[in-house]
Design an enzyme around this catalytic site. Structure first.
Site, PDB file in Angstrom:
ATOM      1  N   ARG A  94       0.860  -1.192   0.000  1.00 58.12           N
ATOM      2  CA  ARG A  94       0.000   0.000   0.000  1.00 58.12           C
ATOM      3  C   ARG A  94       0.895   1.241   0.000  1.00 58.12           C
ATOM      4  NH1 ARG A  94      -5.150  -1.782   2.712  1.00 58.12           N
ATOM      5  NH2 ARG A  94      -5.531  -3.637   1.447  1.00 58.12           N
ATOM      6  N   GLU A 150       0.695   4.152   0.860  1.00 56.42           N
ATOM      7  CA  GLU A 150       0.017   5.200   1.611  1.00 56.42           C
ATOM      8  C   GLU A 150       1.065   5.992   2.370  1.00 56.42           C
ATOM      9  OE1 GLU A 150      -3.469   3.371   3.390  1.00 56.42           O
ATOM     10  OE2 GLU A 150      -3.435   5.021   4.847  1.00 56.42           O
ATOM     11  N   ARG A 210      -0.638  -6.391  12.303  1.00 53.91           N
ATOM     12  CA  ARG A 210      -1.568  -5.638  13.141  1.00 53.91           C
ATOM     13  C   ARG A 210      -2.250  -6.561  14.145  1.00 53.91           C
ATOM     14  NH1 ARG A 210      -5.808  -1.179  10.805  1.00 53.91           N
ATOM     15  NH2 ARG A 210      -4.003  -0.217   9.826  1.00 53.91           N
ATOM     16  N   ARG A 265       0.311   2.327  12.991  1.00 56.10           N
ATOM     17  CA  ARG A 265      -0.297   1.086  12.518  1.00 56.10           C
ATOM     18  C   ARG A 265      -0.273   0.905  11.011  1.00 56.10           C
ATOM     19  NH1 ARG A 265      -6.642   1.800  13.733  1.00 56.10           N
ATOM     20  NH2 ARG A 265      -7.149   3.050  11.915  1.00 56.10           N
ATOM     21  N   HIS A 266       0.491   1.735  10.304  1.00 51.03           N
ATOM     22  CA  HIS A 266       0.552   1.580   8.859  1.00 51.03           C
ATOM     23  C   HIS A 266       1.939   1.187   8.387  1.00 51.03           C
ATOM     24  CE1 HIS A 266      -3.206   4.025   8.851  1.00 51.03           C
ATOM     25  NE2 HIS A 266      -3.480   3.209   7.857  1.00 51.03           N
ATOM     26  N   SER A 272     -11.695  -5.813   7.106  1.00 43.50           N
ATOM     27  CA  SER A 272     -12.778  -5.162   6.394  1.00 43.50           C
ATOM     28  C   SER A 272     -13.283  -6.182   5.406  1.00 43.50           C
ATOM     29  CB  SER A 272     -12.233  -3.932   5.664  1.00 43.50           C
ATOM     30  OG  SER A 272     -13.135  -2.896   5.722  1.00 43.50           O
ATOM     31  N   GLU A 285      -9.361  -1.425  13.902  1.00 43.34           N
ATOM     32  CA  GLU A 285      -9.874  -2.271  12.832  1.00 43.34           C
ATOM     33  C   GLU A 285      -8.818  -3.265  12.362  1.00 43.34           C
ATOM     34  OE1 GLU A 285     -10.655  -0.339   8.974  1.00 43.34           O
ATOM     35  OE2 GLU A 285      -9.904  -2.316   8.360  1.00 43.34           O
TER      36      GLU A 285
END
Lengths: 531, 176
Positions: A303, A305, A505, A311-312, A457, A454
Site C-alpha cells: 500500500r 500510503e 496488526r 499502525r501503517h 474489512s 480495525e
C-alpha cells in the site's frame, strides 16, 4: 705554556676524557644490564606463564569452522539445563550475554534465544588464571562452545531463565567473535520504558533498533514476538484447512490497481509499467468463480500510503479469506469469527511463555473475547457513540478516534476486546460491496475490531456482472480498467463473501503493543527501506 | 477580544423562571454587562449584577450560608471573572486541574450547598466542557461529576447544549 705542561695538560685532558668516557661506558653498561635483566625477567615470566598455564589447551579462539571435521558431539540446549542433568558433563553452544570477572572467578551468562544460564569459570584444577582472564575478556555476543558440568544451585538464580542450575566450565572456545563495540546493548533493548526513566538507565529507541535489526531481534522480547507471529500463521492455516479451505497463491504484479488508484506502487515492466497488488481481492473472487468454493491466501500486500502512523506499513502480510455461501453472508462472518477465535485460543493455550515474555517489557491486559463472537449492527454502534456525546450522521464512516472510543464502550459494556460491526453504510464501502436488500443506504459489509482498532474489512461481494457495472459507474470507475474482473462473473458465479486481516496488526493488538513495527521483522514504511 | 455568551439573561431566567431582557452588554475594549436599573445608576459588572439579582429575588442563601461561606462564594465569583473568562487553551487545562482537585472533597464549589458560585462557574466553564473528549472528562472526573449535577438543576441549563457525562469509566486500564 711549556711543552711539558702542555703534555701534562693533554694527558690530563685525556685522562679527563677517559674518565668521562669511562663514566659513560659504565652508565651504558648499567643500562644494558638493566635491560637484559628486564628482558630475562619477562622471558622468565612468560616461560613461567606458559609453564604455569596447565589449562592452555582448554580455552582459546577456535579456527574458523569451515566444516573441517565431523565431530560426533551432542550439544545440549540451554532450555534443557534442569536439575535432572545435575553433575553431567555436557557441551553447548551459546552466545556470551555478559561476562564479569571477580578475583579468581569469572561469571558468564550464556544465552540461547529466550533462554539463558549462569556459567562459572573458576581458578582450580580445571581452569588456570589465564583461562579465567580469557573468559572475562570474551566480547559480548560472541558465540562460544562450552564444556561444563551442570551443578544444582542452592538459591534460585532469579536473573536467568534456568534458575535451578549453573554450569561449571571446563573448556571454553570462541567459535565466532563479536566486535567489541555493539551498536546497541541487549540489556537496554529489553528494558521497559518506565524502568528506563525511573532508574535513569538507557533504553533503545525504535529507529536504532530497526537500523540494527539483526541484534535487536536477538532479544528475548523479539524472539517471543516473532514466535507468536509464526503461531498465528500456523493457526490460521490449520483452522482453515480443517474447515475445508484451499490455500491459493495470487499474483502480486498486476495490470490494474485493485482497491483504488491513489495508494499503489508502480513498477516498470519491460516496455510498460505494472502495479504491486494492494490486496488479493480480485483473484480470491476469481477463484470462487472457478469453483474452489473456499480459499485463503497468505502473502505480501503493498500500500503506497504516505501515512506515518503507529499502525501503517507500506508492505505487510495479508491473511485473506474468501468463501462461497448458501443463502446468507452471515455464514461467512461466522466462519471468519470462528477462525479468529481458534487463533486466540491457540495463542492463549500454547504461547503463554511468549506472551509473558513480551509483557515483561510491554505490560498489557490479557486479550479477551466472547464465544460466540459479539456482533453489533452499525446503527447500534452509532447509537452507543451518540449516547457518549459523539455527534455523527447515520451514514458517516467511523473516524479512528471514534473507532477507539466505540471499542472502549463495547469493552465496558460487553467485556470483550474482539467484535464485529455489521451493515456499514453503502456510501463508504468499495464499489464491489453488495447493497443491503432491504435498505439501499446500507450494505452487507462488516469490519472486525481488536482492542478498538480495525483488523478486518469484509463484505458480501456483488457477483452479478450487470449490478457490478452499475456500482462501478456510480463510483465513477473506468470500466475498461476492470473489464477482466467484471468478465469473471459472466459465466455463473456463486454468492460469496470474505475479508482480510493484517498479520502484523493482529499480533500487535493481541499482545497489546503500540506500534506495528514491533511486530514486523523488517518493516517497510514511507521512511524506511532497509534493512 | 472574544465575546462570551451572555449568561446573565440565563441567570435571570433561572431566578425568576423566565428570561428577562434587562441586561445588555456594553464596553469599549472589554465586554462588560450593564444592568439598567429603574431605581438609580446602572450596575456594572458580572458579579455586581449577579449579586444584585440574587438579593432582588430574595434568594440570599445563594450567596453563602455563613461568613466563611460567603467569602468562599465571592472568591469563586472572582475566579470566574479573573481566571476563567478570556483564558487561553493552556490556562484552561490548569483551571480544570485545579477544579478537579478542589471538587474531590466538595460536592459544590462552596462546600455542601448550591450557591451562585456553582451557577456562574457552570455558565462560564460550559464552552470548555462541551469540547472535552470522553477521555478528558474521565481525566477530570470530579469536574465532570459536578458539572453533570449542576446542569441537571431545573431551569438552570436553558438552551445551553447538555454535555454527556458517562456513568462508568471506560479508560480504566493503561491507555491503548
Amino acid at each position: 705554556m711549556t711543552k711539558e705542561s702542555a703534555q701534562s695538560a693533554a694527558e690530563e685532558d685525556q685522562q679527563a676524557q677517559s674518565k668521562k668516557a669511562l663514566k659513560k661506558q659504565q652508565k651504558e653498561a648499567e643500562k644494558a644490564a638493566k635491560k637484559a635483566e628486564k628482558q630475562a625477567k619477562v622471558a622468565a615470566e612468560q616461560q613461567s606463564t606458559e609453564e604455569d598455564d596447565f589449562a592452555k589447551d582448554r580455552y582459546g579462539v577456535s579456527a574458523l569452522v569451515q566444516s573441517q571435521q565431523k565431530l560426533d558431539r551432542k550439544l545440549v540446549r540451554v532450555q534443557d539445563l534442569t536439575p535432572e542433568k545435575a553433575d553431567q558433563l555436557i557441551w553447548l553452544r551459546a552466545r556470551v550475554h555478559t561476562s564479569r570477572a571477580k578475583g579468581k572467578q569469572c561469571f558468564l551468562v550464556l544465552r540461547q534465544q529466550q533462554f539463558n544460564v549462569q556459567a562459572l569459570v573458576a581458578v582450580g584444577d580445571r581452569a588456570s588464571k589465564q583461562m579465567v582472564k580469557f573468559a572475562a575478556n570474551i566480547t559480548k555476543e560472541s558465540i562460544v562452545d562450552v564444556e561444563a558440568a551442570v551443578r544444582k544451585v542452592e538459591q534460585k538464580i532469579e536473573s536467568c531463565s534456568q534458575q535451578d542450575v549453573e554450569l561449571h566450565v571446563e573448556r571454553i572456545f570462541v567459535i565466532s567473535q563479536a566486535e567489541a563495540r555493539l551498536p546497541l546493548q541487549l540489556e537496554d533493548a529489553v528494558r521497559p520504558d518506565g524502568e528506563g526513566e525511573e532508574e535513569s538507565r538507557a533504553t533503545v529507541n525504535q529507529d536504532t533498533r530497526l537500523d540494527n535489526r539483526v541484534i535487536d531481534l536477538r532479544t528475548t522480547t523479539s524472539q517471543a514476538v516473532f514466535r507468536l507471529q509464526s503461531g498465528v500463521c500456523q493457526l490460521f492455516r490449520d483452522t482453515l484447512t480443517k474447515k475445508g479451505f484451499v490455500e491459493i497463491q495470487t499474483p502480486k504484479i498486476i495490470s490494474a490497481a485493485s482497491e483504488g488508484g491513489a495508494n499503489v506502487f508502480t513498477v516498470s515492466y519491460f516496455k510498460t509499467s505494472a502495479y504491486l497488488a494492494q490486496s488479493p481481492q480480485l483473484y480470491k473472487q476469481m477463484c470462487i468463480c472457478a469453483d474452489f468454493d473456499k480459499v485463503f491466501c497468505v502473502g505480501p500486500v503493498f500500500r503506497a500510503e504516505d501515512s506515518n502512523t503507529h499502525r501503517h506499513l507500506t508492505e505487510f502480510v495479508g491473511l485473506d479469506i474468501e468463501m462461497a455461501f448458501n443463502y446468507h453472508y452471515h455464514e461467512v462472518i461466522e466462519s471468519i469469527t470462528d477462525t479468529m477465535v481458534q487463533i486466540f485460543k491457540g495463542l492463549r493455550d500454547n504461547f503463554q511463555t511468549e506472551i509473558q515474555t513480551v509483557n515483561k517489557q510491554f505490560p498489557s491486559e490479557p486479550f479477551k473475547f466472547l464465544e460466540p463472537t459479539l456482533r453489533l449492527e452499525y446503527t447500534e454502534g452509532v447509537a452507543m457513540l451518540r449516547e457518549a456525546g459523539v455527534e455523527m450522521g447515520d451514514e458517516d464512516d467511523l473516524s479512528t478516534p471514534n473507532e477507539k472510543l466505540l471499542g472502549r464502550l463495547v469493552k465496558e459494556k460487553y467485556d470483550t476486546d474482539f467484535y464485529v460491526l455489521d451493515k456499514y453504510p453503502l456510501a463508504v464501502r468499495p464499489f464491489y460491496t453488495m447493497p443491503d436488500p432491504h435498505n439501499p443506504k446500507y450494505s452487507n459489509s462488516y469490519d472486525m475490531f481488536m482492542r478498538g482498532e480495525e483488523i478486518l474489512s469484509g463484505a458480501q461481494r456483488v457477483h452479478d456482472a450487470q449490478l457490478l457495472t452499475e456500482r462501478a459507474q456510480h463510483h465513477q470507475i473506468d470500466l475498461e480498467k476492470i473489464k477482466s474482473y467484471i468478465d469473471s462473473f459472466r459465466y455463473g458465479a456463486p454468492p460469496h463473501a470474505g475479508g482480510g486481516i493484517g498479520l502484523e496488526r493482529v499480533c500487535m493488538l493481541y499482545l497489546g503493543l503500540h506500534n506495528v513495527r514491533q511486530t514486523s521483522m523488517f518493516p517497510r514504511d514511507p521512511k524506511r527501506l532497509t534493512p | 477580544g472574544k465575546r462570551r455568551a451572555p449568561c446573565l439573561p440565563l441567570f435571570q431566567g433561572f431566578l425568576s423562571g423566565t428570561e428577562q431582557g434587562r441586561c445588555y452588554l456594553c464596553g469599549f475594549k472589554l465586554w462588560v454587562p450593564v444592568l439598567q436599573n429603574n431605581q438609580g445608576p446602572p450596575l456594572v459588572g458580572l458579579i455586581t449584577i449577579a449579586c444584585h439579582l440574587v438579593k432582588e429575588a430574595k434568594r440570599s442563601n445563594l450567596l453563602g450560608e455563613s461568613a466563611e461561606g460567603r467569602a468562599v462564594v465571592q472568591q469563586w465569583l472572582e475566579y470566574r471573572v479573573t481566571r476563567l473568562d478570556g483564558c487561553t487553551k493552556e490556562d484552561s487545562k490548569t483551571i480544570l486541574k485545579e477544579l478537579n482537585i478542589h471538587l474531590q472533597d466538595n460536592v459544590y464549589l462552596a462546600g455542601n450547598h448550591f450557591t451562585l458560585a456553582d451557577t456562574l462557574m457552570y455558565y462560564g466553564i460550559h464552552p470548555l466542557i462541551v469540547d472535552l473528549t470522553v477521555q478528558e472528562k474521565e481525566q477530570y472526573l470530579n469536574v465532570a461529576r459536578w458539572f453533570d449535577h449542576i446542569q441537571h438543576i431545573p431551569s438552570l441549563r436553558h438552551h445551553l447544549p447538555p454535555v454527556v457525562v458517562l456513568r462508568n469509566r471506560i479508560y480504566t486500564s493503561r491507555h491503548h
